[in-house]
Design a protein around this motif. Structure first.
Motif, PDB file in Angstrom:
ATOM      1  N   LEU A  83       0.831  -1.205   0.000  1.00  0.00           N
ATOM      2  CA  LEU A  83       0.000   0.000   0.000  1.00  0.00           C
ATOM      3  C   LEU A  83       0.866   1.256   0.000  1.00  0.00           C
ATOM      4  O   LEU A  83       0.582   2.219  -0.734  1.00  0.00           O
ATOM      5  CB  LEU A  83      -0.921  -0.015   1.227  1.00  0.00           C
ATOM      6  CG  LEU A  83      -1.715   1.279   1.489  1.00  0.00           C
ATOM      7  CD1 LEU A  83      -2.617   1.615   0.309  1.00  0.00           C
ATOM      8  CD2 LEU A  83      -2.526   1.156   2.769  1.00  0.00           C
ATOM      9  N   ALA A 120      -2.758  -0.496  -7.570  1.00  0.00           N
ATOM     10  CA  ALA A 120      -3.609  -1.146  -6.573  1.00  0.00           C
ATOM     11  C   ALA A 120      -4.486  -2.220  -7.207  1.00  0.00           C
ATOM     12  O   ALA A 120      -4.621  -3.329  -6.677  1.00  0.00           O
ATOM     13  CB  ALA A 120      -4.474  -0.104  -5.865  1.00  0.00           C
ATOM     14  N   ILE A 178      -6.939  -2.049   0.851  1.00  0.00           N
ATOM     15  CA  ILE A 178      -5.870  -1.364   0.116  1.00  0.00           C
ATOM     16  C   ILE A 178      -6.450  -0.581  -1.059  1.00  0.00           C
ATOM     17  O   ILE A 178      -6.098   0.584  -1.297  1.00  0.00           O
ATOM     18  CB  ILE A 178      -4.812  -2.371  -0.367  1.00  0.00           C
ATOM     19  CG1 ILE A 178      -4.043  -2.955   0.832  1.00  0.00           C
ATOM     20  CG2 ILE A 178      -3.842  -1.711  -1.347  1.00  0.00           C
ATOM     21  CD1 ILE A 178      -3.058  -4.043   0.461  1.00  0.00           C
ATOM     22  N   THR A 193      -6.405   3.480  -1.211  1.00  0.00           N
ATOM     23  CA  THR A 193      -5.730   4.103  -2.352  1.00  0.00           C
ATOM     24  C   THR A 193      -6.644   5.097  -3.048  1.00  0.00           C
ATOM     25  O   THR A 193      -6.232   6.215  -3.393  1.00  0.00           O
ATOM     26  CB  THR A 193      -5.277   3.027  -3.358  1.00  0.00           C
ATOM     27  OG1 THR A 193      -4.383   2.123  -2.717  1.00  0.00           O
ATOM     28  CG2 THR A 193      -4.580   3.655  -4.556  1.00  0.00           C
TER      29      THR A 193
END
Length: 536
Positions: free
Chosen positions: A115, A359, A378, A382
Motif C-alpha cells: 500500500l 492497486a 488497500i 488508495t
C-alpha cells in the motif's frame, strides 16, 4: 476499447472542452463528475484495467512530458529532482506502509508496504495538468516535471519488491536493491537504443506523416520492450522522450508542427479520460468492503491520507535546506529557494491514476491460494488518497500560490532573451543578404533584376522579425496604440480571411472542385501560421 470505456472517453473530452472554454479546472471537475455519475442507478461499473493504464495511458503521457522537458534544466536541478524522484517515494512507501500496518487491522507488514508503494508517487498527469493551468514558476515546474517523470519508476519497482514478499516469493533487501538498479540501468539502455534508432529512421524517411506516426508508437513500443526484458518501462520511455526531444531540431518543419499538434491532442484526450475514470471507481470499491466497518475504514483512510500529505513536507524541507547547510559549494553555487516555494512543491503532490492502476494490479490470491490480505481495504484507501489529494490539494493550490505570491515571471525574461536572440539572428541574416546583393551586383547590370527585388523583400521581412521581437518588450497597444507591425499583421489576417471566403465561394459556384479548395486552404493556413506563430 470496450463500449463503456469509449463512452467514458467521449464524455471526458466533452466535459474537458467545456471546462477549458470557461477557464475551469478540468481535472478536478472530471473527478467530481465521475464520483457523481458512478452512483447513478443502472449506470454499471467501469472497471479500471491496470494494463490499460500502464501500457496505453501512462507511456504517451510520460513521453510527451519528456519531449517538452528541458534536459539542461533537469541536469541543472538533478540533485533536487533525484531527492524528489528517488528518495521521497522510497521514504513515503516505508512511512505510509508502517502507519498502515499500525492502523489497518489484520494487514501484514508486507501488504502494508505494498500500500505504501502504491500511494507513494505523485502523478505525472495531475502535477503537470494543474501546474500548467495555475502558471507555476518554471523552476517549480521543472522540479515537479522531473520528479513526475522518474518517481513512477522508483515506486513501481518498490511495489514489485513488496508485492513479491506479500504473495510469498522471497525478496531480500539485497535482491530488491539489485532489482531496482538493474531495472533503472536497463530502462536507460533501452530508451537510448530506441531513441537513437527512431531518430535515424525518421531522418532517413523524410516523410512527415510517417515520421509522426512512428513518433506516436515510440512510447508504446519502448515501454513494452523494456518491460519484456524486465527493465523499467517508465525510465525507458522518459529517456527516449528526452533524447528525441533534443534531436527534434534535425526534423523538418512539417514533422515538428505535426508532432506538436498530435501530441497535444492525445494528451488532452488521455488526461480527460484518466480523471473521469478515477471518479467512476468509487461504487465498485465500496461494494468490495462488504462486512467491513464503514467508520473504521473511513478513519484508517483519512489517517493514511494525512500521512501521505505530511510525509512529503517532512522530507522536502530538510532535503532542500540540509545540503546547503552542509556544503559551502552548494551555498555558493545555488540560491536557496524561498520557504513559500518549497511549500508549493510540497503541496503539489497530488496522486493519480498510476496509484489506482498499481492497486488494481494486486493479485486476488497469494502463492498458497489464499486471498491477498486486506486487498479491498488497500484498494479503498488508495482511492481515498488519490481523490483526497486531488480535491484537497488541487482545489487549494491556486489559493496558496496567490497567497504566497508564487507566480512565474519568466514571460518577460523569455521576451528579452528571444528579442536578443532574434536581433542576432536578424543581423546574421542581413550579412547573408549583403553577400547575395554583392553577388547579384557583380552579375547583373539591370537595376530591376528580379533577384534584387527578392533581396529587398527578404531584407524587409528580416527587419520586421527584429522589430516585432523588440516591440513586444514595450508597452501594450492599450497605452501606445496599434504599432505599425501590429497594423500590418491585422491587415494580413483580414486579407487571408477574404481570400478564404473567395475560394469557398468559387467551390460553391462549381468553378473549382474540393481538391483545389483544399490545396488553396493549405497555402493560406501556412501563410497564417507564418504571420501568427502563437495562434495555436
Amino acid at each position: 476499447m470496450s463500449a463503456p470505456l469509449l463512452l467514458v472517453a467521449i464524455a471526458a473530452v466533452a466535459i474537458a472542452a467545456v471546462c477549458r472554454r470557461f477557464g475551469l479546472s478540468a481535472p478536478l471537475i472530471l473527478v467530481v463528475v465521475g464520483l457523481a455519475v458512478g452512483w447513478i442507478p443502472g449506470f454499471g461499473d467501469v472497471d479500471l484495467d491496470p494494463d490499460l493504464v500502464l501500457f496505453l495511458i501512462l507511456p504517451p503521457l510520460l513521453y510527451s512530458a519528456a519531449q517538452d522537458s528541458s534536459y539542461g534544466a533537469i541536469r541543472a536541478n538533478r540533485r533536487a529532482i533525484g531527492l524528489l524522484a528517488i528518495g521521497l517515494p522510497l521514504a513515503s512507501a516505508v512511512v505510509i506502509g508502517l502507519v498502515a500496518y499500525w492502523v489497518v487491522p489484520g494487514i501484514p507488514l508486507a501488504a502494508a508496504l505494498v500500500l505504501g508503494a502504491v500511494v507513494a508517487p505523485p502523478d505525472a498527469v495531475s502535477a503537470q495538468a494543474i501546474g500548467r493551468r495555475l502558471g507555476l514558476p518554471r523552476r517549480i515546474m521543472t522540479l515537479l516535471g522531473g520528479e513526475s517523470l522518474l518517481n513512477d519508476a522508483t515506486a513501481l519497482t518498490a511495489y514489485r519488491i513488496a508485492l513479491a514478499a506479500a504473495i510469498g516469493t522471497t525478496a531480500s533487501l539485497t535482491e530488491g536493491l539489485v532489482t531496482f538498479l538493474a531495472a533503472a540501468l536497463g530502462g536507460l539502455v533501452v530508451g537510448l537504443v530506441v531513441g537513437y534508432a527512431v531518430s535515424w529512421v525518421r531522418t532517413w524517411l523524410d516523410d512527415p506523416p510517417m515520421e509522426t506516426a512512428i513518433g506516436i508508437m515510440v512510447s508504446f513500443g519502448t515501454y513494452f520492450l523494456a518491460e519484456e526484458v524486465e527493465a523499467s518501462g517508465v525510465i525507458a520511455v522518459v529517456t527516449a522522450g528526452l533524447f528525441l526531444g533534443t534531436r527534434s531540431i534535425r526534423l523538418g518543419y512539417a514533422t515538428r508542427l505535426q508532432d506538436d499538434a498530435v501530441r497535444k491532442s492525445i494528451d488532452a484526450i488521455l488526461e480527460a479520460f484518466v480523471f473521469l475514470l478515477i471518479g467512476l471507481q468509487m461504487p465498485a470499491l465500496v461494494r468490495g468492503l462488504s462486512g467491513e466497518s464503514w467508520l473504521h475504514i473511513a478513519v484508517d483512510a483519512v489517517v493514511i491520507l494525512a500521512v501521505t500529505i505530511g510525509v512529503r513536507f517532512v522530507w522536502i524541507y530538510p532535503a532542500t535546506y540540509l545540503p546547503r547547510l552542509l556544503s559551502r559549494r552548494i551555498r555558493e553555487r545555488e540560491q536557496a529557494p524561498k520557504p513559500s516555494w518549497v511549500f508549493i512543491v510540497g503541496w503539489a503532490g497530488m496522486r493519480g491514476v498510476v496509484s489506482l492502476a498499481a492497486a488494481f494490479a494486486i493479485p486476488v490470491t497469494v502463492e498458497d491460494g489464499s486471498p491477498f490480505p486486506a486487498r479491498p481495504e488497500i484498494l479503498f484507501v488508495t482511492f481515498v488518497v488519490v481523490v483526497g489529494t486531488l480535491l484537497i490539494q488541487g482545489t487549494t493550490l491556486g489559493w496558496f500560490i496567490r497567497f504566497f505570491g508564487v507566480a512565474g515571471n519568466e514571460d518577460t525574461e523569455d521576451r528579452i532573451a528571444f528579442a536578443g536572440a532574434q536581433d542576432r539572428a536578424s543581423r546574421e541574416s542581413e550579412r547573408l543578404l549583403d553577400r547575395y546583393a554583392t553577388e547579384i551586383d557583380a552579375e547583373a547590370a539591370d537595376r530591376d533584376d528580379p533577384r534584387r527585388i527578392q533581396v529587398a523583400i527578404l531584407r524587409k521581412w528580416v527587419t520586421t522579425q527584429r522589430n516585432v521581437a523588440w516591440e513586444e518588450l514595450g508597452r501594450g497597444p492599450e497605452t501606445i496604440g496599434e504599432s505599425p507591425t501590429a497594423a500590418g499583421h491585422r491587415m494580413r489576417m483580414e486579407i487571408l480571411k477574404v481570400q478564404r471566403a473567395v475560394f469557398v465561394a468559387e467551390r460553391d459556384a462549381g468553378r473549382i472542385d474540393d481538391e483545389v479548395l483544399r490545396k488553396a486552404l493549405r497555402q493560406l493556413d501556412h501563410a497564417e501560421a507564418q504571420a501568427d506563430p502563437d495562434g495555436a
